[in-house]
Design an enzyme around this catalytic site. Sequence first.
Site, PDB file in Angstrom:
ATOM      1  N   SER A  93       2.412   3.120 -10.958  1.00  0.00           N
ATOM      2  CA  SER A  93       1.956   2.390  -9.780  1.00  0.00           C
ATOM      3  C   SER A  93       0.804   1.475 -10.187  1.00  0.00           C
ATOM      4  O   SER A  93       0.385   1.464 -11.344  1.00  0.00           O
ATOM      5  CB  SER A  93       1.537   3.356  -8.679  1.00  0.00           C
ATOM      6  OG  SER A  93       0.518   4.187  -9.149  1.00  0.00           O
ATOM      7  N   HIS A  99       4.431  -0.685  -9.491  1.00  0.00           N
ATOM      8  CA  HIS A  99       4.332  -0.958  -8.056  1.00  0.00           C
ATOM      9  C   HIS A  99       3.139  -1.875  -7.822  1.00  0.00           C
ATOM     10  O   HIS A  99       2.080  -1.701  -8.402  1.00  0.00           O
ATOM     11  CB  HIS A  99       4.146   0.351  -7.274  1.00  0.00           C
ATOM     12  CG  HIS A  99       5.372   1.201  -7.291  1.00  0.00           C
ATOM     13  ND1 HIS A  99       5.399   2.496  -6.869  1.00  0.00           N
ATOM     14  CD2 HIS A  99       6.640   0.920  -7.698  1.00  0.00           C
ATOM     15  CE1 HIS A  99       6.628   2.978  -7.004  1.00  0.00           C
ATOM     16  NE2 HIS A  99       7.393   2.045  -7.514  1.00  0.00           N
ATOM     17  N   ASP A 125       9.485   7.332  -7.132  1.00  0.00           N
ATOM     18  CA  ASP A 125      10.227   6.261  -7.791  1.00  0.00           C
ATOM     19  C   ASP A 125      10.147   6.448  -9.311  1.00  0.00           C
ATOM     20  O   ASP A 125       9.082   6.728  -9.844  1.00  0.00           O
ATOM     21  CB  ASP A 125       9.624   4.898  -7.392  1.00  0.00           C
ATOM     22  CG  ASP A 125      10.498   3.742  -7.851  1.00  0.00           C
ATOM     23  OD1 ASP A 125      11.716   3.958  -8.041  1.00  0.00           O
ATOM     24  OD2 ASP A 125       9.960   2.633  -8.005  1.00  0.00           O
TER      25      ASP A 125
END
Lengths: 274, 198
Positions: free
Chosen positions: B18, B45, B138
């Site tokens: 992320s 992300h 994810d």
Amino acid sequence: MQEIEIADLRKITEIIQSSHDYDFTNYAMSSFKRRIQRVIELYKLSSVDALVKRLEADQNFFKEFLSEITVNVTEMFRDPTFWRELRDDIIPNILLNNDTFSIWHAGCSSGEEVFSIAILLKEMGILDRVKIVATDIDHVILYRARQGMYSMKNMELNGKNYIQFQGKSSLTDYYREEGGKAIMNKDLVENVEFREHNLVIGDPFSKFDLVLCRNVMIYFNQTLQNQVLKLFHASMHKYAYLAIGAKESLIWCEIANKFIVVNNEEKIYKKIKD
Amino acid sequence: MNQEHLHSQYKAIVIGGSAGSFQVISAILQALPEKFPIPIIMCLHRLKHVRTGFVEALNIKSAKVIEEPEDKESIRRGGIYLAPANYHLAVELGNTFTMSTEEMVNNSRPAIDITFQTAAYVFRNKLIGVLLSGANKDGAIGMKYIHERGGITLIQDPAECLIDTMPKAALDITSVDYTYKTNQIINFLLTLHKQYVA
Ligand SMILES: C[S@@+](CC[C@H](N)C(=O)[O-])C[C@H]1O[C@@H](n2cnc3c(N)ncnc32)[C@H](O)[C@@H]1O
């Protein structure tokens, strides 16, 4: 579920071609495969063969399939800097030599970008001088584009984009809210012709001063991208503009030398040779 | 490090995490020798509507050039790539990238699962998957797929992670070859590099 293999994809594209006369062979494999996977899950089909059977037998299913297989995700004023560039540079340039002009919006999806361009032109005071043709392969999504009704949930993002675009008023001036939906002002798209058009087999049907085709060709492989660029080239007046998505590029295409880059950041090109 | 793993000729390294993995990523990129040959494909992300800034910030810290690829661009030896904002980044047969604006996956676009799965499909056992600190799951399915296709899976040690949901989700569903802290990840890559130069 079983991994979908290339042979499976081939079976699917063959049946689509023979039974329905659409050609998906030159779509980008990775995303096409995920769309097929998604359809299989959505319709709870047991296998690729079950999908092939259904495609073969069921004409109505194919219509739904076509609509599911295409990626329709879109926004108003996505990449606000792009729309600013259109308003501040590209369109003023077109207006130098033309009182009226025409725009082809290829792959317009549910129409958010059509309303974006209409709002932009209205704020420039020239909406009635521009002829817009908006096309897509997917008739279901075109119906939604014509309706111009969007979920209020999406309007938040659209509104934010509009603010960054630095529009003259507020996006809320262009729609009214009803039952959780934003209903766009219909006069914005009075001069817009929505029609079904498939970039894969479509012929040039007119000549335009500006072609918008953002985030459509990413779903094609390089062979098809080359072919579609030729179609655009044939559909553009000399010195017309072409805009593609922020992460797309034409520079490696066979006829790239017939265009120049006007703005590399926003991916705007100009046709300089017939 | 497993000797067999060391002697394979890798086609790519995929890294997921992320925005909070920024520090780790820049430490890794900073430590990489300029001639590091294996392409690195990063999917992190990030804010969907901030197009610029991320890749620039990474570049300031690294001797190597990090770029956001364009659609159908070829994956070059030594290239370092970052998935752009608001697009999924997939690897295509024929060693190119494909962009997509599909629906979000795990609430994310770009989604790590898409980058990892498509890379594993194309590169099979010639792929290394690295999953760093992150706040949702994810990347877990992507790691599983990498493992199933014979690639190597490496996670950042959850003990070192700011938010360990991501690497832990991978641990839950697949076998992980290495659980490493940042400096060990760097050593791993440097050892690989020596192997290539030799
Ligand atoms: C992701 S949307 C792009 C929408 C908008 N231009 C944007 O950037 O937000 C892609 C659109 O391309 C359309 N499309 C896909 N294949 C096509 C084809 N062969 N001919 C015409 N349109 C196609 C899809 O139906 C979909 O609506």
